[in-house]
Design a protein around this motif. Structure first.
Motif, PDB file in Angstrom:
ATOM      1  N   ALA A   1       0.833  -1.207   0.000  1.00 54.96           N
ATOM      2  CA  ALA A   1       0.000   0.000   0.000  1.00 54.96           C
ATOM      3  C   ALA A   1       0.865   1.253   0.000  1.00 54.96           C
ATOM      4  O   ALA A   1       0.597   2.216  -0.738  1.00 54.96           O
ATOM      5  CB  ALA A   1      -0.927  -0.009   1.217  1.00 54.96           C
ATOM      6  N   ALA A   2       1.924   1.244   0.810  1.00 54.61           N
ATOM      7  CA  ALA A   2       2.783   2.428   0.900  1.00 54.61           C
ATOM      8  C   ALA A   2       3.585   2.639  -0.380  1.00 54.61           C
ATOM      9  O   ALA A   2       3.657   3.758  -0.909  1.00 54.61           O
ATOM     10  CB  ALA A   2       3.726   2.286   2.087  1.00 54.61           C
ATOM     11  N   ALA A   3       4.186   1.569  -0.903  1.00 60.47           N
ATOM     12  CA  ALA A   3       5.015   1.710  -2.100  1.00 60.47           C
ATOM     13  C   ALA A   3       4.173   2.059  -3.319  1.00 60.47           C
ATOM     14  O   ALA A   3       4.585   2.867  -4.160  1.00 60.47           O
ATOM     15  CB  ALA A   3       5.787   0.420  -2.355  1.00 60.47           C
ATOM     16  N   GLY A   4       2.978   1.457  -3.430  1.00 57.53           N
ATOM     17  CA  GLY A   4       2.106   1.796  -4.545  1.00 57.53           C
ATOM     18  C   GLY A   4       1.712   3.262  -4.525  1.00 57.53           C
ATOM     19  O   GLY A   4       1.731   3.947  -5.558  1.00 57.53           O
ATOM     20  N   ALA A   5       1.367   3.752  -3.329  1.00 57.18           N
ATOM     21  CA  ALA A   5       0.999   5.160  -3.201  1.00 57.18           C
ATOM     22  C   ALA A   5       2.194   6.068  -3.457  1.00 57.18           C
ATOM     23  O   ALA A   5       2.106   7.052  -4.209  1.00 57.18           O
ATOM     24  CB  ALA A   5       0.428   5.412  -1.803  1.00 57.18           C
ATOM     25  N   TYR A   6       3.319   5.752  -2.834  1.00 58.90           N
ATOM     26  CA  TYR A   6       4.504   6.597  -2.966  1.00 58.90           C
ATOM     27  C   TYR A   6       4.971   6.676  -4.418  1.00 58.90           C
ATOM     28  O   TYR A   6       5.443   7.727  -4.870  1.00 58.90           O
ATOM     29  CB  TYR A   6       5.629   6.051  -2.081  1.00 58.90           C
ATOM     30  CG  TYR A   6       6.824   6.966  -1.978  1.00 58.90           C
ATOM     31  CD1 TYR A   6       6.841   8.001  -1.049  1.00 58.90           C
ATOM     32  CD2 TYR A   6       7.923   6.796  -2.802  1.00 58.90           C
ATOM     33  CE1 TYR A   6       7.941   8.853  -0.954  1.00 58.90           C
ATOM     34  CE2 TYR A   6       9.032   7.639  -2.715  1.00 58.90           C
ATOM     35  CZ  TYR A   6       9.030   8.668  -1.784  1.00 58.90           C
ATOM     36  OH  TYR A   6      10.100   9.512  -1.701  1.00 58.90           O
ATOM     37  N   SER A   7       4.823   5.581  -5.149  1.00 63.50           N
ATOM     38  CA  SER A   7       5.297   5.570  -6.538  1.00 63.50           C
ATOM     39  C   SER A   7       4.533   6.558  -7.413  1.00 63.50           C
ATOM     40  O   SER A   7       5.043   6.987  -8.457  1.00 63.50           O
ATOM     41  CB  SER A   7       5.172   4.168  -7.129  1.00 63.50           C
ATOM     42  OG  SER A   7       3.828   3.839  -7.424  1.00 63.50           O
ATOM     43  N   MET A   8       3.327   6.937  -6.987  1.00 67.31           N
ATOM     44  CA  MET A   8       2.550   7.906  -7.766  1.00 67.31           C
ATOM     45  C   MET A   8       2.644   9.311  -7.189  1.00 67.31           C
ATOM     46  O   MET A   8       2.301  10.283  -7.856  1.00 67.31           O
ATOM     47  CB  MET A   8       1.086   7.460  -7.829  1.00 67.31           C
ATOM     48  CG  MET A   8       0.895   6.074  -8.428  1.00 67.31           C
ATOM     49  SD  MET A   8       1.725   5.851 -10.026  1.00 67.31           S
ATOM     50  CE  MET A   8       0.730   6.926 -11.049  1.00 67.31           C
ATOM     51  N   VAL A   9       3.101   9.401  -5.952  1.00 70.19           N
ATOM     52  CA  VAL A   9       3.278  10.707  -5.308  1.00 70.19           C
ATOM     53  C   VAL A   9       4.637  11.302  -5.654  1.00 70.19           C
ATOM     54  O   VAL A   9       4.781  12.513  -5.852  1.00 70.19           O
ATOM     55  CB  VAL A   9       3.118  10.547  -3.777  1.00 70.19           C
ATOM     56  CG1 VAL A   9       3.635  11.771  -3.033  1.00 70.19           C
ATOM     57  CG2 VAL A   9       1.661  10.266  -3.424  1.00 70.19           C
ATOM     58  N   ARG A  10       5.629  10.451  -5.759  1.00 68.55           N
ATOM     59  CA  ARG A  10       6.999  10.887  -6.035  1.00 68.55           C
ATOM     60  C   ARG A  10       7.222  10.983  -7.543  1.00 68.55           C
ATOM     61  O   ARG A  10       6.947  10.041  -8.290  1.00 68.55           O
ATOM     62  CB  ARG A  10       7.965   9.862  -5.439  1.00 68.55           C
ATOM     63  CG  ARG A  10       9.437  10.119  -5.735  1.00 68.55           C
ATOM     64  CD  ARG A  10       9.946  11.352  -5.060  1.00 68.55           C
ATOM     65  NE  ARG A  10      11.398  11.356  -4.956  1.00 68.55           N
ATOM     66  CZ  ARG A  10      12.123  12.464  -4.851  1.00 68.55           C
ATOM     67  NH1 ARG A  10      11.521  13.650  -4.828  1.00 68.55           N
ATOM     68  NH2 ARG A  10      13.427  12.402  -4.735  1.00 68.55           N
ATOM     69  N   THR A  11       7.685  12.112  -8.016  1.00 67.33           N
ATOM     70  CA  THR A  11       7.965  12.295  -9.441  1.00 67.33           C
ATOM     71  C   THR A  11       9.449  12.511  -9.669  1.00 67.33           C
ATOM     72  O   THR A  11      10.154  13.106  -8.847  1.00 67.33           O
ATOM     73  CB  THR A  11       7.183  13.494 -10.016  1.00 67.33           C
ATOM     74  OG1 THR A  11       7.566  14.677  -9.319  1.00 67.33           O
ATOM     75  CG2 THR A  11       5.692  13.294  -9.904  1.00 67.33           C
ATOM     76  N   GLN A  12       9.934  11.997 -10.788  1.00 63.39           N
ATOM     77  CA  GLN A  12      11.302  12.218 -11.253  1.00 63.39           C
ATOM     78  C   GLN A  12      11.248  12.271 -12.781  1.00 63.39           C
ATOM     79  O   GLN A  12      10.468  11.545 -13.409  1.00 63.39           O
ATOM     80  CB  GLN A  12      12.227  11.082 -10.806  1.00 63.39           C
ATOM     81  CG  GLN A  12      12.448  11.007  -9.293  1.00 63.39           C
ATOM     82  CD  GLN A  12      13.427  12.053  -8.799  1.00 63.39           C
ATOM     83  OE1 GLN A  12      14.635  11.850  -8.784  1.00 63.39           O
ATOM     84  NE2 GLN A  12      12.898  13.194  -8.388  1.00 63.39           N
ATOM     85  N   PHE A  13      12.060  13.131 -13.348  1.00 63.04           N
ATOM     86  CA  PHE A  13      12.104  13.278 -14.805  1.00 63.04           C
ATOM     87  C   PHE A  13      10.718  13.619 -15.381  1.00 63.04           C
ATOM     88  O   PHE A  13      10.376  13.237 -16.490  1.00 63.04           O
ATOM     89  CB  PHE A  13      12.644  11.997 -15.470  1.00 63.04           C
ATOM     90  CG  PHE A  13      13.940  11.528 -14.890  1.00 63.04           C
ATOM     91  CD1 PHE A  13      15.117  12.228 -15.129  1.00 63.04           C
ATOM     92  CD2 PHE A  13      13.990  10.406 -14.076  1.00 63.04           C
ATOM     93  CE1 PHE A  13      16.319  11.805 -14.580  1.00 63.04           C
ATOM     94  CE2 PHE A  13      15.181   9.983 -13.529  1.00 63.04           C
ATOM     95  CZ  PHE A  13      16.355  10.677 -13.771  1.00 63.04           C
ATOM     96  N   GLY A  14       9.918  14.307 -14.575  1.00 62.18           N
ATOM     97  CA  GLY A  14       8.632  14.788 -15.058  1.00 62.18           C
ATOM     98  C   GLY A  14       7.510  13.776 -15.015  1.00 62.18           C
ATOM     99  O   GLY A  14       6.391  14.080 -15.476  1.00 62.18           O
ATOM    100  N   ILE A  15       7.724  12.586 -14.477  1.00 63.91           N
ATOM    101  CA  ILE A  15       6.652  11.589 -14.408  1.00 63.91           C
ATOM    102  C   ILE A  15       6.694  10.915 -13.037  1.00 63.91           C
ATOM    103  O   ILE A  15       7.729  10.907 -12.373  1.00 63.91           O
ATOM    104  CB  ILE A  15       6.795  10.506 -15.504  1.00 63.91           C
ATOM    105  CG1 ILE A  15       8.130   9.755 -15.356  1.00 63.91           C
ATOM    106  CG2 ILE A  15       6.648  11.090 -16.877  1.00 63.91           C
ATOM    107  CD1 ILE A  15       8.261   8.545 -16.249  1.00 63.91           C
ATOM    108  N   PRO A  16       5.565  10.353 -12.588  1.00 68.23           N
ATOM    109  CA  PRO A  16       5.604   9.569 -11.343  1.00 68.23           C
ATOM    110  C   PRO A  16       6.572   8.402 -11.506  1.00 68.23           C
ATOM    111  O   PRO A  16       6.606   7.748 -12.557  1.00 68.23           O
ATOM    112  CB  PRO A  16       4.166   9.077 -11.187  1.00 68.23           C
ATOM    113  CG  PRO A  16       3.335  10.003 -12.007  1.00 68.23           C
ATOM    114  CD  PRO A  16       4.195  10.415 -13.161  1.00 68.23           C
ATOM    115  N   VAL A  17       7.357   8.117 -10.472  1.00 67.29           N
ATOM    116  CA  VAL A  17       8.318   7.022 -10.584  1.00 67.29           C
ATOM    117  C   VAL A  17       7.617   5.683 -10.803  1.00 67.29           C
ATOM    118  O   VAL A  17       8.190   4.741 -11.339  1.00 67.29           O
ATOM    119  CB  VAL A  17       9.232   6.951  -9.338  1.00 67.29           C
ATOM    120  CG1 VAL A  17      10.056   8.217  -9.213  1.00 67.29           C
ATOM    121  CG2 VAL A  17       8.430   6.679  -8.077  1.00 67.29           C
TER     122      VAL A  17
END
Length: 765
Positions: free
Chosen positions: A322-338
């Motif tokens: 749950a945490a990693a799935g959410a964080y992967s869409m909250v955190r952006t790099q290179f202009g896109i969610p990681v």
């Protein structure tokens, strides 16, 4: 002829040699669906009729009510520093029945189903190790379970009410310096003697370690080996392993010291006894249960392997996913969610599918226990593979969350559980032992349709039983050879007993499982015929056999969940990934068996057999498309995400920890349609280049989005930036000279104290 053959098999030790303690372990519990795989021809219709429970309304209300309240009462970061549970929280637990989940109401308990206990443990464990131990031990490895099953009326009346209300805090004294996974080799000794008052008593000497709750416990269920030199108990000199109830304060008993477990610290420590004298009435169950402790231990440990440890593992998987799935869409790099980068997707897809599969296996196993079935092989599978997979999932979550996972503090939502993973893997039999000795060693003998009966016949010199089951075994072996060849040639088509009513999209997995089971059954027979008593020494080989049956069992558990959940189409990506992965691991196990079997047959398996396996595999590991589809199930805040999180505790404080991350995840998910409008306008030339968040005002002015949508986009961006911040401590706070007051990053990069922040809510960078 059969008599001569039977004598030869006994004298030549063709069959596995079974000690008295091993026999008790073998005979404890029941054969369940695990027997279908060892038999080599699973009846899927029968297996699908096995119970798959849901929580009754009152138990769900307990999860939604008292459990939620308790978790909100406890500041986990403060608890990690003080290592003491506030008295108010302990009192709340006692008043609301947390210590009596398996104690009958007549003794003041609040009894729940096995699944209900598992769900309570699963919800509490990721939040706090201290809370978890106070729930898990009293409700699985404490005295209550054994008292309910074996206790005398007087023992039940005295102990159970006080266990239920928290007056007695129990611990289970089993592990010693020389007896860990090999629990039968305990050295704790009790000498039976008649005291000057004429009563029979025991003089105990022991040194236990790694005992959870020992530092705070006042009631010990102590496992020791009784010796009766004068035969006062009329059971011979070596009475055997016995469980005694000993209270804190007994002369000669030293308790209260601590070990320091890795990760999320909980109460754990040694127990030492020097010439501790207790009356014979302290035997759990009374004098008639002297020497019956090994049976009690096997039953108690089996409960932990299917209930508490899978619950612990599954809960940490759910939290990490749950945490990693959410964080992967909250955190952006290179202009896109990681989370839209394939490397990150591969981690999250695997995490989501493993969580889906093991949640199905947890519920399925608990449902069997609630039906009165005690499956030791399936329990061992769950203990070993759930805890190992939880460690793997935790590592993936750390890879995804990176700095947010490694910087400790109240806003790190996965770090403590990641560090604690070795605890579950170590307890109740280290996973190395469980995998290489228990699962196949016990399963091949007990779950096989004929093997144990043949062993018993040889030991009892029963020629009639020997003839019946040996002929049955030979027939099963020959049929297994034929079915393995036919199913290999047809890849299971037209030769597997397919279930009559399952989702069409899943039929391929039943076919492949039937095909795999026939090969596994044949290989099991070959191992027992050709290796026999040597199997115990072939741990690497038996470990691969364990892998093969475990992943078949887990794949079927995922299929059982899919059917029980109503064949939800949105869950198909998780089912496809988990079944393909489990079957690929089964294929991998078969390859390892073929390459390492040994002997003349081993040469054939390593050459022609291995070539056939490579040319005609069960399946391949999930491809990138399957991985991507599985990942997407946990990368949008929607009904499916919340459902897949199950009954996990998701704090609602938007300023801190998991609640802060969920707030950002919800807002960024809701803002995605707004971003889509801006991207469409960019492609049409109505807006220039740049991230949607930087174009919010311009998009609003050009009527691409509304003012409310622009505000949502800005709010989502701000929430995401806040959610990726990590904890910062002043030197005084870091060195423990004062409690953290709370720090947050200001707009110019400085640090500003905020008096209105709650204690311990340190944030910033």
């Amino acid at each position: 002829m059969f008599s001569l053959l039977m004598n030869w098999m006994r004298d030549a030790r063709i069959l596995p040699q079974i000690s008295a303690t091993e026999r008790q372990a073998l005979e404890a519990g029941d054969v369940w669906i695990d027997g279908e795989f060892f038999g080599g021809n699973p009846d899927f219709d029968r297996m699908l009729k096995e119970n798959y429970h849901r929580l009754p309304a009152d138990e769900q209300a307990f999860l939604d009510g008292p459990v939620e309240t308790l978790l909100k009462m406890v500041d986990t970061h403060a608890l990690s520093r003080t290592r003491r549970l506030p008295q108010a929280a302990f009192d709340f637990m006692a008043e609301n029945g947390f210590f009596g989940l398996q104690i009958p109401t007549e003794y003041g308990g609040r009894p729940m189903s096995t699944l209900g206990k598992s769900c309570v443990m699963a919800k509490i464990t990721p939040h706090s190790g201290i809370l978890s131990s106070l729930v898990v031990i009293p409700n699985s490895l404490g005295a209550a379970e054994l008292l309910c099953e074996y206790g005398t009326p007087e023992q039940k009346q005295h102990y159970l009410p006080k266990l239920a209300n928290g007056e007695y805090v129990p611990c289970f004294g089993l592990t010693e310096p020389t007896a860990g996974s090999d629990a039968a080799s305990i050295k704790a000794e009790g000498i039976v003697f008649r005291d000057t008052d004429g009563d029979i008593k025991f003089r105990l000497n022991f040194r236990k370690r790694y005992i959870t709750l020992a530092p705070v416990a006042n009631l010990i269920s102590l496992a020791c080996r009784l010796h009766d030199p004068d035969n006062l108990l009329d059971k011979g000199e070596d009475v055997g392993i016995t469980v005694l109830l000993i209270e804190k304060g007994t002369p000669g008993l030293h308790i209260g010291d601590h070990h320091e477990p890795i990760g999320d610290v909980f109460a754990n420590g040694p127990i030492v006894g020097r010439d501790v004298v207790v009356p014979a009435t302290d035997i759990l169950g009374g004098l008639e249960y002297a020497g019956q402790g090994w049976k009690m231990l096997m039953e108690s440990l089996a409960g932990g392997r299917m209930v508490s440890l899978p619950a612990t593992a599954l809960s940490t998987m759910q939290l990490a996913t749950a945490a990693a799935g959410a964080y992967s869409m909250v955190r952006t790099q290179f202009g896109i969610p990681v989370g839209r980068m394939e490397g990150v997707e591969s981690k999250i897809g695997h995490m989501a599918a493993m969580t889906y599969m093991f949640e199905g296996a947890r519920i399925f196993g608990c449902s069997a226990l609630d039906r009165g079935i005690q499956p030791p092989v399936a329990s061992a599978i769950m203990k070993a593979y759930a805890t190992e997979t939880a460690r793997e999932v935790g590592t993936h979550a750390m890879d995804v969350m990176a700095g947010a996972g490694v910087m400790q503090g109240p806003n790190n939502v996965i770090g403590r559980n990641y560090c604690s993973a070795p605890v579950a893997i170590t307890v109740e039999g280290a996973n190395i032992m469980t995998r290489t000795l228990m699962i196949f060693g016990q399963g091949a003998t007990r779950c096989h349709p004929h093997a144990y009966q043949v062993v018993q016949a040889v030991e009892n010199n029963d020629t009639g039983k020997f003839r019946k089951h040996l002929l049955g075994w030979i027939g099963q072996f020959l049929l297994g050879m034929l079915m393995t060849v036919l199913r290999g040639l047809t890849r299971g088509h037209f030769t597997v007993n397919m279930p009559t009513d399952v989702a069409p999209e899943t039929r391929t997995y039943y076919r492949r499982l039937g095909w795999a089971a026939s090969r596994f059954g044949l290989l099991t027979n070959l191992a027992m015929f050709l290796l026999g008593g040597k199997l115990k020494a072939r741990g690497n080989l038996t470990g691969r056999y364990a892998d093969a049956v475990a992943w078949q069992y887990l794949a079927f558990s995922a299929l059982r969940r899919f059917e029980a959940d109503g064949r939800l189409r949105e869950d198909l990506p998780l089912l496809h990934y988990s079944c393909r992965y489990a079957l690929a691991r089964t294929q991998q196990a078969f390859e390892g068996i073929y390459e390492n079997f040994g002997g003349p047959l081993g040469l054939l398996l390593r050459t022609f057999g291995r070539l056939g396996l490579g040319l005609n595999p069960l399946t391949r590991f999930p491809d990138d498309d399957a991985t991507r589809a599985a990942a997407h199930t946990m990368q949008t805040w929607n009904d499916q995400y919340r459902r897949l999180c199950g009954d996990s505790y998701l704090p609602d404080d938007p300023q801190r920890g998991f609640g802060r991350l969920m707030q950002a995840f919800r807002l960024t998910s809701e803002a995605e349609p707004v971003r889509a409008k801006i991207r469409t306008a960019q492609r049409a030339g109505r807006l220039g280049r740049g991230a949607p968040e930087t174009l919010a005002q311009q998009a609003q002015e050009r009527l691409v989005i509304t003012s409310a949508e622009a505000a949502l986009l800005v709010a989502a961006q701000q929430a995401c930036l806040a959610a990726i911040e990590v904890d910062v401590f002043t030197p005084e706070e870091f060195y423990g000279e004062q409690a953290p007051a709370g720090l947050t990053a200001t707009g110019d990069g400085g640090l500003e104290k905020h008096a209105d922040q709650p204690p311990l809510a340190a944030t910033g960078s």
